[in-house]
Motif scaffolding. Structure first.
Motif, PDB file in Angstrom:
ATOM      1  N   ASN A  89      50.092  60.630  49.029  1.00  0.00           N
ATOM      2  CA  ASN A  89      50.673  61.297  47.873  1.00  0.00           C
ATOM      3  C   ASN A  89      52.114  61.643  48.252  1.00  0.00           C
ATOM      4  N   PRO A  90      53.076  60.809  47.859  1.00  0.00           N
ATOM      5  CA  PRO A  90      54.456  61.023  48.283  1.00  0.00           C
ATOM      6  C   PRO A  90      55.012  62.382  47.849  1.00  0.00           C
ATOM      7  N   ALA A  91      54.583  62.884  46.703  1.00  0.00           N
ATOM      8  CA  ALA A  91      55.095  64.178  46.226  1.00  0.00           C
ATOM      9  C   ALA A  91      54.712  65.301  47.185  1.00  0.00           C
ATOM     10  N   ALA A  92      53.498  65.251  47.724  1.00  0.00           N
ATOM     11  CA  ALA A  92      53.056  66.287  48.663  1.00  0.00           C
ATOM     12  C   ALA A  92      53.850  66.207  49.961  1.00  0.00           C
ATOM     13  N   LEU A  93      54.093  64.999  50.433  1.00  0.00           N
ATOM     14  CA  LEU A  93      54.895  64.834  51.648  1.00  0.00           C
ATOM     15  C   LEU A  93      56.331  65.291  51.415  1.00  0.00           C
ATOM     16  N   GLU A  94      56.857  65.024  50.233  1.00  0.00           N
ATOM     17  CA  GLU A  94      58.216  65.471  49.899  1.00  0.00           C
ATOM     18  C   GLU A  94      58.286  66.994  49.868  1.00  0.00           C
ATOM     19  N   GLU A  95      57.239  67.633  49.374  1.00  0.00           N
ATOM     20  CA  GLU A  95      57.211  69.095  49.349  1.00  0.00           C
ATOM     21  C   GLU A  95      57.263  69.667  50.771  1.00  0.00           C
TER      22      GLU A  95
END
Length: 114
Positions: free
Chosen positions: A77-83
Motif C-alpha cells: 500500500n504505497p500510501a501507507a509507506l508514504e505516510e
C-alpha cells in the motif's frame, strides 16, 4: 482525520515493521505482488506463520490483498509507506536544519580564530 487515528496507524505500522520477517515481506512486495505461497518460499517457517505475518501487515495497512480467481495476491500500500516516510522526514528535516545551523556557528568560530 483526527490525530489519534493517524498516531494509531503509525503505531501499528511501526510495530509491524519491527519484525525482520515482515520487513523482508515488504521488501519482496516492493518488487511486485505475490501470493502467500510465493512469499513463503524463501523462509524456513511454515506458510501459516507467513500468513500470520501477512495478516499483521494487512491490519497495519501496509499491504492489501485482493482476489484474482483462485489467487489472493498481496500488494504494498504505497500510501501507507508514504505516510511513514513523511512522518520520518518531518523529524529528519528538523534535525538537518539544526545541524546546518551548528555547522554555520562552528564555521564562524573558525573564521574568528587568530
Amino acid at each position: 482525520m483526527p490525530v489519534d487515528d493517524n498516531e494509531d496507524r503509525l503505531d501499528r505500522a511501526f510495530a509491524a515493521l519491527g519484525d525482520p520477517v515482515r520487513r523482508a515481506l515488504i521488501a519482496r512486495l516492493s518488487r511486485g505482488e505475490a501470493t502467500v505461497n510465493e512469499l513463503a518460499e524463501p523462509f524456513p517457517i511454515t506458510k501459516q506463520a507467513v500468513s500470520r505475518h501477512i495478516q499483521v501487515l494487512e491490519a497495519a495497512g501496509l499491504i492489501t490483498r485482493s482476489r484474482d480467481g483462485q489467487r489472493r495476491p498481496c500488494r504494498l500500500n504505497p500510501a501507507a509507506l508514504e505516510e511513514l516516510t513523511s512522518w520520518i522526514d518531518t523529524y529528519r528535516l528538523t534535525r538537518e536544519g539544526q545541524f546546518r545551523r551548528l555547522d554555520d556557528v562552528l564555521d564562524q568560530m573558525r573564521e574568528r580564530k587568530p
